[in-house]
Design an enzyme around this catalytic site. Structure first.
Site, PDB file in Angstrom:
ATOM      1  N   ARG A 271       0.871  -1.174   0.000  1.00 28.83           N
ATOM      2  CA  ARG A 271       0.000   0.000   0.000  1.00 28.83           C
ATOM      3  C   ARG A 271       0.904   1.219   0.000  1.00 28.83           C
ATOM      4  NH1 ARG A 271      -1.010   4.383   3.986  1.00 28.83           N
ATOM      5  NH2 ARG A 271      -3.161   5.026   3.770  1.00 28.83           N
ATOM      6  N   ASP A 273       1.659   4.795   0.657  1.00 32.21           N
ATOM      7  CA  ASP A 273       1.119   5.862   1.499  1.00 32.21           C
ATOM      8  C   ASP A 273       1.200   7.206   0.784  1.00 32.21           C
ATOM      9  OD1 ASP A 273       0.326   7.052   4.150  1.00 32.21           O
ATOM     10  OD2 ASP A 273       2.301   7.985   3.906  1.00 32.21           O
ATOM     11  N   ALA A 275       0.311   8.750  -1.957  1.00 36.83           N
ATOM     12  CA  ALA A 275       0.922   8.800  -3.288  1.00 36.83           C
ATOM     13  C   ALA A 275       0.822  10.186  -3.909  1.00 36.83           C
ATOM     14  CB  ALA A 275       0.257   7.766  -4.197  1.00 36.83           C
ATOM     15  N   GLU A 306      -2.892   5.017  -1.640  1.00 38.05           N
ATOM     16  CA  GLU A 306      -3.635   6.072  -0.954  1.00 38.05           C
ATOM     17  C   GLU A 306      -3.374   7.323  -1.769  1.00 38.05           C
ATOM     18  OE1 GLU A 306      -3.975   8.472   3.289  1.00 38.05           O
ATOM     19  OE2 GLU A 306      -2.028   7.788   2.564  1.00 38.05           O
ATOM     20  N   HIS A 328     -15.588   6.373   3.101  1.00 36.75           N
ATOM     21  CA  HIS A 328     -15.516   6.546   4.552  1.00 36.75           C
ATOM     22  C   HIS A 328     -16.141   7.859   4.990  1.00 36.75           C
ATOM     23  CE1 HIS A 328     -13.655   8.336   8.135  1.00 36.75           C
ATOM     24  NE2 HIS A 328     -13.835   7.131   8.649  1.00 36.75           N
ATOM     25  N   HIS A 329     -15.792   8.953   4.313  1.00 38.95           N
ATOM     26  CA  HIS A 329     -16.249  10.267   4.761  1.00 38.95           C
ATOM     27  C   HIS A 329     -17.769  10.378   4.685  1.00 38.95           C
ATOM     28  CE1 HIS A 329     -12.114  10.968   4.903  1.00 38.95           C
ATOM     29  NE2 HIS A 329     -11.938  11.808   3.901  1.00 38.95           N
ATOM     30  N   GLN A 398      -8.246   7.302  10.321  1.00 40.62           N
ATOM     31  CA  GLN A 398      -9.573   7.810  10.666  1.00 40.62           C
ATOM     32  C   GLN A 398      -9.890   7.644  12.154  1.00 40.62           C
ATOM     33  OE1 GLN A 398     -10.574   9.604   8.469  1.00 40.62           O
ATOM     34  NE2 GLN A 398      -9.539   8.784   6.673  1.00 40.62           N
ATOM     35  N   ILE A 399      -9.176   6.784  12.837  1.00 36.62           N
ATOM     36  CA  ILE A 399      -9.295   6.706  14.299  1.00 36.62           C
ATOM     37  C   ILE A 399      -8.207   7.564  14.949  1.00 36.62           C
ATOM     38  CG2 ILE A 399      -9.337   5.200  16.322  1.00 36.62           C
ATOM     39  CD1 ILE A 399     -10.004   2.874  14.426  1.00 36.62           C
ATOM     40  N   GLY A 400      -6.970   7.267  14.608  1.00 34.28           N
ATOM     41  CA  GLY A 400      -5.846   7.884  15.301  1.00 34.28           C
ATOM     42  C   GLY A 400      -5.660   9.360  15.035  1.00 34.28           C
ATOM     43  N   ASN A 401      -6.177   9.862  13.918  1.00 32.48           N
ATOM     44  CA  ASN A 401      -6.057  11.294  13.664  1.00 32.48           C
ATOM     45  C   ASN A 401      -7.145  12.111  14.346  1.00 32.48           C
ATOM     46  OD1 ASN A 401      -3.694  11.212  12.221  1.00 32.48           O
ATOM     47  ND2 ASN A 401      -4.679  11.051  10.238  1.00 32.48           N
TER      48      ASN A 401
END
Length: 632
Positions: A271, A273, A275, A306, A328-329, A398-401
């Site tokens: 993946r 990151d 890009a 990404e 997601h958003h 989306q969790i950690g940020n």
């Protein structure tokens, strides 16, 4: 390079690097190591060994900034390069840093590990159900390995490891990488990483690695001292000087890195990151071509992006898929109601954005985005298959940020979350889960690092300032409650304990995920090749207004139709027509009884497998999101 043993089922793999320390003659009494180092900003370079009995070796210039040397040393030798003013630096292509990024590099014999599952050739992309993990938070390579049988039993088919490439400190997310070829020593040895991947393959699990090719971290990167042309003069990024991908040395450094992980460590995919921050689509295509031309032709190897730019052209032939932030958003706004930050671009009619995501891939396909100063974002994507998009409800970002690192279950209603999860697991897009999600976890995943001194203070204060623009943290005292990334407790708070008993709540969530993934494996996966979207219709409420509900359809490879009806609203939505065929999944229980009466109940998701649906039946309404070109 592949080395065979006497046992035809066992193989030893090594990627022969054109730079760094390459062991040669390891089978002989006196092994040698070839050192190759690019230092165009230096006139003289030496290889210096930790063993004082080994004298430093002057490296020979070989043109274009390259230096070479050969030494009578073997596996386990510790070394650095001495550059201008006597500064000692690690090898930028180090295979291992046993003492961390500020310590010496170690010569490794990559052929030392005997692979037990050399027959493994991967799985087709359509089979993929991704599960993202932070290796350190799960107890290192051995800790992740212990969890593999349970993940395979649930229906996970691929684990995705957050970056392992060496970064400063014992703990961190891994995106502050400074030595891209060295797996982080705090997680275990290189052979333990290979054992994790080997074990996964034996269980039928793919293993993906998240790699960072767009920047270096702020501590431990010495390239600017000896290789200034590695960076673009005068161009800065949020993480420091921009890398110069116009230079062949930079391109080769990262192209070989991708092959190194895929061949020497046998990862099944990467993946890439951020890009978009590489800012060089030409090189991204070159990277994909390079990988596909060099890996064994009978292996399934997958490349995922990404990419904030939503560049659909990169998904047409070069990359398998892109993380679909748009999905997601839209779902997050519907579940939580948040509208700050990047959620502003989805705050108006999120259901319409979701309908476009399910019907065409991206929500933003060249449309002006309020988060991007109303500049166009994205490219048309309706021609792409649904498997070109990775859908998720939760991931490390989306969790950690979030300021406090809350998971969705701590923020949303369980019924609505189950409905959204059913969509995630049963959509023809590729699902991605975040570790412990399958147990309904409410444990936070917070941003953590192990920086020291002024850098630690800058990161702590910078993170608090970052959230000052959000209403919930506009008050300084409230910002003081944001966890300190450098506090060990922040890491502990984010690390799921091992061997947690399955209480009723965890068991119920686990069975929910397992049931949906069983349906996916038996009914959807075999039909996903060449699947195509047929459109998504936004449903209405009793007053005729658009509800937070939709019906989406896809034509599968065998000509049958996969239909999903989703309602994340707080009241029922009208179903214009009851989908025909077999109900294959539903939440809540007996939701089909209500849909039979022409109503999709609140917090519901129902999936059907039916015969082919006439196209004209899908294109009668302005609320339909559909492809513009004829369906194949």
């Amino acid at each position: 390079m592949t080395t065979l043993s006497h046992d035809p089922q066992v193989r030893h793999y090594m990627h022969c690097l054109p730079f760094g320390a390459q062991l040669t003659g390891a089978a002989h009494a006196q092994p040698h190591t070839r050192f190759r180092f690019w230092a165009p900003s230096c006139d003289k370079v030496q290889v210096v060994f930790e063993d004082e009995a080994c004298a430093p070796i002057d490296m020979t210039p070989s043109g274009n900034g390259w230096f070479e040397a050969r030494a009578e040393c073997g596996s386990g030798a510790l070394y650095r390069y001495r550059i201008s003013e006597g500064q000692l630096v690690p090898d930028p292509a180090s295979r291992f840093q046993p003492q961390g990024v500020h310590g010496p590099s170690e010569v490794l014999d990559a052929r030392g590990y005997a692979w037990q599952h050399a027959h493994w050739r991967g799985r087709p992309w359509e089979d993929t159900v991704l599960y993202e993990v932070h290796v350190g938070a799960l107890g290192g390579y051995r800790g992740v390995m212990k969890r593999l049988p349970a993940l395979a039993d649930i229906g996970i088919t691929a684990i995705e490891l957050m970056p392992l490439n060496d970064y400063p400190g014992e703990r961190g997310w891994g995106y502050d990488v400074v030595l891209p070829y060295a797996p982080h020593a705090a997680y275990g040895t290189p052979d333990e990483l290979k054992a994790l991947i080997d074990t996964a393959h034996g269980l039928g699990l793919q293993v993906f690695l998240d790699v960072v090719y767009n920047h270096f971290g702020p501590d431990g990167n010495w390239l600017g001292r000896y290789a200034k042309p590695f960076f673009k003069a005068g161009k800065r990024t949020p993480w420091g000087d921009a890398l110069d991908f116009a230079r062949p040395e930079v391109r080769d450094f990262y192209s070989d890195n991708a092959l190194y992980w895929l061949t020497e460590y046998r990862f099944d995919g990467l993946r890439i990151d951020a890009a978009h921050a590489i800012d060089n689509p030409e090189w991204l295509r070159e990277l994909a071509d390079h990988v596909h031309a060099r890996v064994e032709p009978d292996r399934h190897v997958h490349l995922v992006l990404e990419n904030e730019h939503n560049e659909a052209n990169l998904l047409e032939a070069h990359f398998d898929a892109q993380w679909n932030d748009d999905a997601h958003h839209a779902l997050h706004v519907m579940l939580i109601g948040e509208s700050e930050g990047y959620y502003r671009a989805f705050a108006n009619h999120p259901i319409r954005h979701l309908a476009r995501v399910l019907g065409e891939g991206f929500a933003y396909q060249g449309d002006p985005s309020p988060v991007h100063a109303d500049e166009p974002r994205g490219e048309p994507s309706a021609h792409l298959p649904p498997t070109a998009f990775v859908m998720f409800l939760q991931n490390h970002d989306q969790i950690g940020n979030r300021a406090l690192g809350e998971r969705l279950r701590a923020l949303s209603d369980d019924g609505a979350l189950r409905a959204a999860t059913a969509l995630l697991l049963l959509s023809p897009q590729i699902p991605l889960l975040f570790m412990e999600e399958e147990y309904g976890s409410t444990q936070p995943f917070q941003f953590f690092t192990a920086f020291e001194g002024e850098l630690a203070e800058a990161v702590r204060e910078g993170r608090r300032k970052e959230f000052a623009a959000f209403r919930a943290f506009s008050d300084a005292s409230r910002r003081e409650q944001i966890p300190d990334p450098n506090d060990l407790q922040t890491f502990v708070n984010s690390s799921p304990p091992a061997d947690v008993p399955l209480d009723d709540d965890r068991r119920a969530w686990m069975h929910f995920y397992k049931s949906a993934l069983t349906v996916r494996a038996r009914l959807l996966m075999p039909r996903l090749h060449d699947a195509r979207p047929l459109g998504a219709t936004v449903l209405v409420d009793d007053a005729g207004h658009a509800a937070n509900a939709l019906v989406a359809r896809w034509r599968l490879a065998d000509g049958e139709t996969w239909t999903i009806a989703l309602n994340l609203g707080r009241e029922g939505a009208k179903l214009d027509a009851q989908p025909e065929g077999m109900v294959v999944f539903e939440t809540p229980e007996r939701a089909r009884d209500i849909t039979d009466r022409g109503v999709l109940p609140e917090s519901a998701c129902v999936a059907w497998l039916t015969g082919a649906v006439p196209e004209y039946a899908l294109h009668h309404d302005a609320r339909v999101v559909r492809r513009e070109e004829p369906l194949a």
